[in-house]
Motif scaffolding. Structure first.
Motif, PDB file in Angstrom:
ATOM      1  N   ASP A   9      -1.068  15.040  30.759  1.00  0.00           N
ATOM      2  CA  ASP A   9      -1.843  14.115  31.586  1.00  0.00           C
ATOM      3  C   ASP A   9      -0.922  13.199  32.387  1.00  0.00           C
ATOM      4  N   PHE A  10       0.184  12.761  31.768  1.00  0.00           N
ATOM      5  CA  PHE A  10       1.109  11.854  32.445  1.00  0.00           C
ATOM      6  C   PHE A  10       1.725  12.518  33.669  1.00  0.00           C
ATOM      7  N   TYR A  11       2.227  13.734  33.501  1.00  0.00           N
ATOM      8  CA  TYR A  11       2.879  14.421  34.618  1.00  0.00           C
ATOM      9  C   TYR A  11       1.866  14.855  35.675  1.00  0.00           C
ATOM     10  N   ARG A  12       0.661  15.195  35.246  1.00  0.00           N
ATOM     11  CA  ARG A  12      -0.359  15.585  36.208  1.00  0.00           C
ATOM     12  C   ARG A  12      -0.798  14.379  37.042  1.00  0.00           C
ATOM     13  N   THR A  13      -0.922  13.226  36.392  1.00  0.00           N
ATOM     14  CA  THR A  13      -1.396  12.020  37.076  1.00  0.00           C
ATOM     15  C   THR A  13      -0.328  11.395  37.961  1.00  0.00           C
ATOM     16  N   ASN A  14       0.914  11.317  37.454  1.00  0.00           N
ATOM     17  CA  ASN A  14       1.961  10.591  38.156  1.00  0.00           C
ATOM     18  C   ASN A  14       2.778  11.443  39.110  1.00  0.00           C
ATOM     19  N   TYR A  15       2.884  12.744  38.819  1.00  0.00           N
ATOM     20  CA  TYR A  15       3.735  13.599  39.643  1.00  0.00           C
ATOM     21  C   TYR A  15       2.984  14.763  40.279  1.00  0.00           C
ATOM     22  N   GLY A  16       1.705  14.882  39.978  1.00  0.00           N
ATOM     23  CA  GLY A  16       0.943  15.988  40.525  1.00  0.00           C
ATOM     24  C   GLY A  16       1.435  17.338  40.042  1.00  0.00           C
TER      25      GLY A  16
END
Length: 227
Positions: free
Chosen positions: A189-196
């Motif tokens: 979720d972190f990488y999807r939200t912050n880095y797409g």
């Protein structure tokens, strides 16, 4: 450990057959290492950190804690130039041992400056690699060949094991083994939200049951603690 030939070294890390460190192969490693850092590591300059307010400068535990603010951008740029020159010398094989012993000092210092803003990467072992191969990877494919000496791959393996163990222990102590929480899902979720960072694997894992994601957490901890 015994030296098989002047350009070859056998070393035993496990109960299996001994591994062989060949001078020619290690020379290719030197070239690849230099090209990799010239192509990628140079893009992560620490010079911009000097423009940030001192409140953002909080060095990690280590020698840099004596600094109250980041060095000047001119100083950091000069260090970056030294790194570039050192990598070129390493690439062509000139004064390989000297460069291999000095380059990690500058690389780790610059990495410490970058880490002082809070984001800590896991590339320190890449910067330490020349120390263990300093007298082993400059005997061939070099403009100034040096005498081959056994690489300290046993110590490198010990460092790798320690780094993985410390990472696994920290994960185990910080909630990765908690069945009510999945660190794997949180990082996705972190990488999807912050880095797409949306990939086929992340899309697949999004539909995996929660208990299977927790099994991945356990597998990660067990793998890192067992290396």
């Amino acid at each position: 450990m015994t030296t098989a030939t002047p350009t070859e070294h056998r070393f035993q890390l496990t109960m299996g057959a001994p591994l062989v460190a060949n001078a020619g192969w290690l020379s290719f490693v030197r070239i690849f290492f230099s090209l990799y850092l010239l192509a990628f590591a140079q893009t992560r300059s620490a010079a911009s950190i000097a423009t940030l307010p001192d409140a953002y400068f909080n060095p990690p535990v280590g020698p840099l804690m004596v600094l109250s603010s980041a060095p000047s951008s001119i100083f950091l740029v000069l260090l970056q130039v030294l790194v570039t020159v050192g990598l070129i010398l390493l690439l062509v094989g000139y004064r390989t041992a000297l460069v291999s012993y000095s380059l990690p000092v500058v690389l780790i210092f610059l990495a410490g400056i970058r880490f002082s803003t809070g984001k800590i990467d896991h590339d320190i072992l890449i910067y330490l690699l020349p120390l263990f191969l300093a007298r082993a990877w400059g005997s061939q494919l070099a403009v100034r060949s040096e005498r081959f000496a056994a690489p300290r791959l046993d110590i490198l393996a010990l460092f790798l094991g320690f780094f993985f163990l410390s990472s696994g222990v920290i994960k185990a102590a910080s909630g990765w083994l908690d069945w009510d929480y999945s660190a794997t899902a949180s990082w996705l979720d972190f990488y999807r939200t912050n880095y797409g960072a949306e990939t086929a694997l992340s899309g697949f894992l999004s539909g995996v049951p929660a208990f299977m994601l927790e099994l991945l957490d356990w597998a990660t901890v067990l793998l890192e603690c067992s290396i």
